[in-house]
Design a protein around this motif. Structure first.
Motif, short mmCIF file in Angstrom:
data_model
loop_
_atom_site.label_atom_id
_atom_site.label_comp_id
_atom_site.label_asym_id
_atom_site.label_seq_id
_atom_site.Cartn_x
_atom_site.Cartn_y
_atom_site.Cartn_z
N SER A 90 26.03 10.35 53.64
CA SER A 90 26.70 10.17 54.92
C SER A 90 25.84 10.74 56.05
N PRO A 91 26.14 10.35 57.30
CA PRO A 91 25.35 10.89 58.42
C PRO A 91 25.40 12.41 58.47
N ALA A 92 24.29 13.01 58.88
CA ALA A 92 24.21 14.47 58.95
C ALA A 92 25.26 15.03 59.90
N ALA A 93 25.60 14.28 60.96
CA ALA A 93 26.59 14.77 61.92
C ALA A 93 27.95 14.93 61.27
N ARG A 94 28.32 14.00 60.39
CA ARG A 94 29.61 14.10 59.71
C ARG A 94 29.60 15.28 58.74
N ALA A 95 28.49 15.43 58.00
CA ALA A 95 28.37 16.56 57.08
C ALA A 95 28.47 17.88 57.84
#
Length: 518
Positions: A90-95
């Protein structure tokens, strides 16, 4: 029921009873025994405690599925912490949102994921960063750290049933994911039920197809390791390639399989299953979405030996109902499989919008109470208040949001989602009922229905259909079929024939992408 009250104790007990059994294996890769996995998780525990992790803290994992990930999970549990797995793809921003939201004490990740995650997190919290290309990534990292900054051996923390074991983040209605908080007692209640119902054996080989941030992984990991069985890790890439996946299931002699129906359909349609020997396979579990009857028939015609079970439950309860598809099941008279009866010692009830119990056969929302039910959502008191119904005796019942009917013989039958009930031309329309009708068409492999606001009719209904291999359907043919299968007010306004439906990282249909035109 088991007297064990912590998940880490399951591994420790199996390491004593089955030290030389293979605990975890990677197809075509390395394996570890129970004694090796227990020792490695001890070393992870020691390092986490050295880094400041204490009982009640959270440890974040952004790792691809691996032996290292399993060892980290148990190392965090032994340190008294809860683990918070996030999708490595998943995108790093979501993580970063997830890891910041629950304020993890330490993050365990991989070198190739480190820089983008550090940037997205916006801080310098402690990290364990593995070199995934190394032959034994966790051992090599721990040995390197031990030389420069030794971590003293410590005892595992004696957590209890009420301690938080893990937090799984699911999509939230606000646009941000929300954390479902599960305790050791929640998980162990489910694991104990699985043990009593399915009688796992030490010679079993369990698939681990679901990613660790998906609740299906709880059965995979803990039921397997509780019984001294082998956990076969199915990586993200392999899990979506039907030809290679079918070969791996046979070669690894998997005896217990668990996945979403979409993966089983993929195997039945494209895996060329008849080429392989699946004699070891004795149980097949499916959950997470509706399994179209034609797809089940295609699979069962080849996999004739195993028993099949439909497991149902939101992340907030793990599995809370179950139904075995027996050989004499009246498939010709079924539109979908029942979700079955409640898993004891939990309780279920079906209520109307006023919270009153409905009559047998009447649709209503399924509520669940008992030891499987989550402690609540992380740091979302308003969500927690809305998520539970308090009965006349003051007991709390989790509102699943799923509409079901109770039938005397089979238990509950899933009708659809409360939040997928729309009003159209004055009628209440359950989008799941339209999907079920489309899936009965012999040339339909998968289908999804969404509704978008429309000023004139309230909503417009869009149907997306993927056809069986070698078949085609026109929009006119789908419209004509729907006119025979559905009342006029339920016929979709628009039909789209697509190669495949978009999927989330947990292999469920991605309705948000369909609604946004993706």
């Amino acid at each position: 029921m088991s007297t064990v009250r912590s998940l880490a104790s399951l591994l420790e007990r199996s390491a004593r009873e089955f030290p030389e059994n293979i605990a975890v294996t990677v197809p075509g890769g390395r394996s570890v025994t129970y004694s090796e996995l227990c020792e490695l998780s001890d070393r992870v525990r020691d390092r986490l405690v050295h880094m400041g992790v204490r009982r009640g803290d959270r440890v974040g994992l952004r790792l691809h599925k691996s032996i290292e990930a399993v060892a980290t999970i148990f190392g965090a549990l032994k340190a008294g912490a809860a683990y918070v797995p996030v999708d490595a793809e998943s995108p790093a921003a979501r993580a970063a949102y997830i890891l910041n939201d629950c304020d993890v004490k330490v993050v365990v990740t991989e070198r190739e994921l480190e820089s983008e995650l550090v940037q997205a997190l916006g801080d310098t919290r402690p990290m364990l960063v593995l070199d995934a290309t190394a032959s034994r990534p966790m051992e090599e990292l721990l040995e390197q750290l031990q030389r420069s900054e030794p971590a003293a051996p410590v005892e595992s923390i004696a957590t209890g049933a009420d301690d938080i074991a893990y937090i799984l983040y699911t999509s939230g209605s606000t646009g941000n994911p929300k954390g479902v908080v599960l305790s050791h007692g929640n998980a162990l209640s489910f694991i104990d039920w699985c043990s009593e119902t399915f009688a796992p054996r030490a010679d079993d080989r369990f698939s681990s197809h679901a990613p660790f941030h998906f609740d299906l992984s709880i059965l995979d990991i803990y039921v397997s390791l509780k019984h001294g069985a082998t956990l076969v890790l199915i990586g993200e890439a392999l899990g979506k390639e039907p030809l290679k996946l079918a070969a791996a299931i046979a070669a690894e002699r998997i005896s217990v399989w668990y996945s979403t129906p979409s993966i089983l359909s993929l195997l039945a349609n494209y895996g060329k299953l008849a080429k392989h020997d699946f004699a070891a396979l004795r149980m097949v579990f499916f959950a997470g979405e509706v399994f179209p009857i034609p797809q089940y028939r295609a699979l069962q015609a080849i996999w004739t030996r195993p028993r099949y079970f439909n497991l149902y439950g939101p992340t907030e309860t793990n599995v809370c109902t179950w139904y075995e598809v027996t050989s004499d099941a009246p498939l010709d008279r079924m539109s979908t499989f029942p979700i079955g009866k409640i898993c004891p010692p939990n309780l279920g009830r079906v209520v109307n919008e006023q919270g009153e119990i409905v009559s047998i056969g009447e649709p209503g929302e399924l509520l669940v109470a008992g030891p499987n039910v989550m402690r609540g959502y992380w740091n979302l008191p308003d969500h927690n208040e809305r998520a539970f119904f308090k009965d006349e005796a003051g007991a709390l019942w989790y509102r699943t949001g799923d509409i079901v009917c109770e039938e005397p013989e089979v238990g509950y039958r899933y009708v659809g989602r409360r939040d997928r009930m729309v009003k159209r031309r004055g009628y209440r329309v359950e989008l799941g009922e339209i999907e079920a009708a489309l899936l009965r068409h012999p040339d339909v492999r998968e289908g999804a229905v969404v509704a978008i606001p429309n000023p004139e009719e309230g909503v417009r209904i869009l149907a997306f259909v993927a056809c069986q291999d070698g078949t085609t359907l026109t929009r006119i043919a789908l419209k004509a079929y729907s006119a025979q299968a559905l009342p006029p007010y339920m016929i979709p306004d628009i039909f789209a024939v697509v190669p495949a439906l978009p999927r989330t990282s947990t292999d469920k249909i991605d309705y948000q992408r369909l609604k946004s035109g993706g």
